[in-house]
Design an enzyme around this catalytic site. Structure first.
Site, PDB file in Angstrom:
ATOM      1  N   ARG B 164       0.846  -1.186   0.000  1.00  0.00           N
ATOM      2  CA  ARG B 164       0.000   0.000   0.000  1.00  0.00           C
ATOM      3  C   ARG B 164       0.885   1.240   0.000  1.00  0.00           C
ATOM      4  NH1 ARG B 164      -4.806   0.884   1.236  1.00  0.00           N
ATOM      5  NH2 ARG B 164      -4.550   1.999  -0.697  1.00  0.00           N
ATOM      6  N   HIS B 167      -0.813   6.235   3.108  1.00  0.00           N
ATOM      7  CA  HIS B 167      -2.177   6.754   2.976  1.00  0.00           C
ATOM      8  C   HIS B 167      -2.783   7.012   4.342  1.00  0.00           C
ATOM      9  CE1 HIS B 167      -2.650   2.412   3.491  1.00  0.00           C
ATOM     10  NE2 HIS B 167      -3.779   2.704   4.108  1.00  0.00           N
TER      11      HIS B 167
HETATM   12 FE   LIG Z   1      -4.574   1.320   5.507  1.00  0.00          FE
END
Ligand SMILES: [Fe+2]
Lengths: 204, 249
Positions: B164, B167
């Site tokens: 990821r 964020h």
């Molecule tokens: Fe997350």
């Protein structure tokens, strides 16, 4: 070229992810001391008007497994059918009933639980009364955009039969996916994301 | 634009949601969506009172440190480890109007990319001074701000080697329950954004760009924190100026 309408685009949705409980119900997942209590966990107090009910349920995936990382939020009218919202223009709702609740799925069983009151009837835009109902919004890992649906009550057969929203459901065998089971004061509302019992979700 | 006086609460129905701008439910590149995506068509419904209305929260419920993730979980006198940042912006509706009194909640991993959660298994270290959650309410201009540390990127079990991008998760209320929104904010310049299956669930590149917060040099606090600006747009209401009224209404 014509003028631009000047409208903005809605911010796109992203999944709530596996750790939505950290953000929405931190005390529930052992992050204590930041907020005194989690929001939306207590809907009623001793002065709230109306018939006390309990709603429990689980959210099931397409393999029939309950989601343990979901959050379900509910929004409903008070016992007189009024919403506790600045956009409610028909009168003042019961000040002891917020009408909004937030239920994290249990980490072991996946069950969510709301202690609330039975909502009164609210008019459809054309004035016909809708059957008593609770609006639900479901988010979890793997759900890219929050899902809206409604819970109706099994002991309101007559009102349900005349409900303008339920009447919109083309495949009549799917109406039952929006009607809770159980009997007062404990109703059960299971939500199925897929499969033969897939819950009717709304685009509203 | 059909601006009216701001003195009356708005009660009109909302613009229909442009679902081509959002990620569809079924996005097999993000594997968990496969069994969690409704397969039947959604039932399209004009808004009723049940959707036009929604809960609105008071500023009184917000604690002093709720919008300071550097300190709201830290031991007295200590602070979370990481790059100090301020995230700020405005909540607007599709008509460009400020949305005041909006509850904005946020949560994130720590500077090493680790969440404080029982089910989290990433080997990056826990920061004893970082909880990872915060909240605030927008002011009359729709503005909000919070202080935090820049979260780390983290690997996740999806593809063999999926990460990821850094964020922050956001949950936003509007004034109507159908404005309810959860999304994620990304950071300008991060090359990992374009490799992420969750990001790429959004079909339109310019929609993805709407989730990328630019660094806001002007609002950087010298010798303290850099700033990122993240504006959020909620669904707008239709103008009701010339709405047909039924007899007797
Ligand atoms: Fe997350």
């Amino acid at each position: 070229m014509a003028q631009s309408l000047g409208y903005l685009k809605e911010t796109p949705s992203q999944t709530a992810g596996p750790y939505v409980h950290i953000g929405l119900t931190p005390n529930f997942c052992d992050i204590t001391g930041v907020y005194p209590q989690d929001l939306g966990t207590a809907l009623v107090n001793e002065r709230t008007q109306g018939e006390r009910i309990v709603i429990t349920g689980r959210v099931f995936d397409g393999a029939g497994a309950p989601l343990k990382d979901a959050v379900v939020e509910i929004w409903q009218a008070d016992a007189a059918g009024l919403y506790n919202s600045p956009s409610e223009t028909r009168g003042s709702a019961d000040p002891h009933f917020a009408g909004w609740g937030r239920g994290p799925a249990d980490a072991v069983t996946g069950e969510f639980r709301f202690e609330t009151i039975k909502p009164g009837r609210v008019p459809y835009p054309d004035g016909r009364p809708m059957a008593p109902h609770v609006t639900l919004w479901i988010v979890a890992r793997g759900i890219n955009i929050g899902l809206h649906t409604r819970l109706y009550f099994p002991d309101e057969a007559q009102a349900n039969a005349a409900d303008p929203v339920l009447a919109r459901i083309e495949h009549r065998d799917r109406v039952s996916t929006l009607i809770a089971t159980g009997t007062a004061p404990h109703y059960v509302f299971d939500i199925h994301l897929q499969g033969p019992q897939e819950t009717v979700f709304f685009d509203i | 634009m059909f601006d009216k006086s701001n003195s009356q609460p708005e009660t009109g129905p909302f613009f229909a949601r442009d679902r081509s701008w959002h990620p569809p439910a079924y996005t097999p590149g993000y594997k968990t969506s496969v069994l969690r995506s409704p397969q039947r068509a959604l039932l399209s419904l004009g808004s009723t009172l049940s959707e036009i209305t929604g809960p609105v929260f008071g500023h009184a419920m917000i604690g002093e440190l709720d919008n300071d993730l550097i300190h709201n979980f830290a031991r007295p006198g200590e602070s979370a480890i990481g790059e100090r940042i301020i995230v700020h912006g405005r909540v607007l509706d599709e008509r460009g109007r400020a949305v005041p009194n909006v509850l904005v909640e946020f949560w994130q991993a720590n500077a090493g990319g680790r969440y404080r959660h029982k089910k989290e298994t990433y080997l990056a270290a826990i920061d004893p001074n970082f909880g990872g959650c915060g909240r605030t309410i927008t002011d009359a201009d729709g503005a909000y701000a919070f202080r935090t540390i820049r979260p780390g990127a983290y690997p996740w079990p999806n593809g063999v080697n999926d990460w990821r991008p850094a964020h922050i998760h956001f949950s936003i209320f509007g004034h109507g329950f159908v404005q309810r929104l959860i999304t994620q904010m990304y950071f300008e310049g991060d090359p990992m954004i374009w490799k992420c299956p969750i990001v790429n669930a959004i079909p339109d590149r310019s929609a993805i760009e709407q989730l990328i917060a630019p660094m806001d040099w002007g609002n950087t606090v010298p010798m303290d924190s850099r700033a990122y600006k993240f504006d959020i747009v909620l669904r707008g209401r239709r103008s009701t100026l010339f709405e047909n009224r039924r007899e007797g209404n």
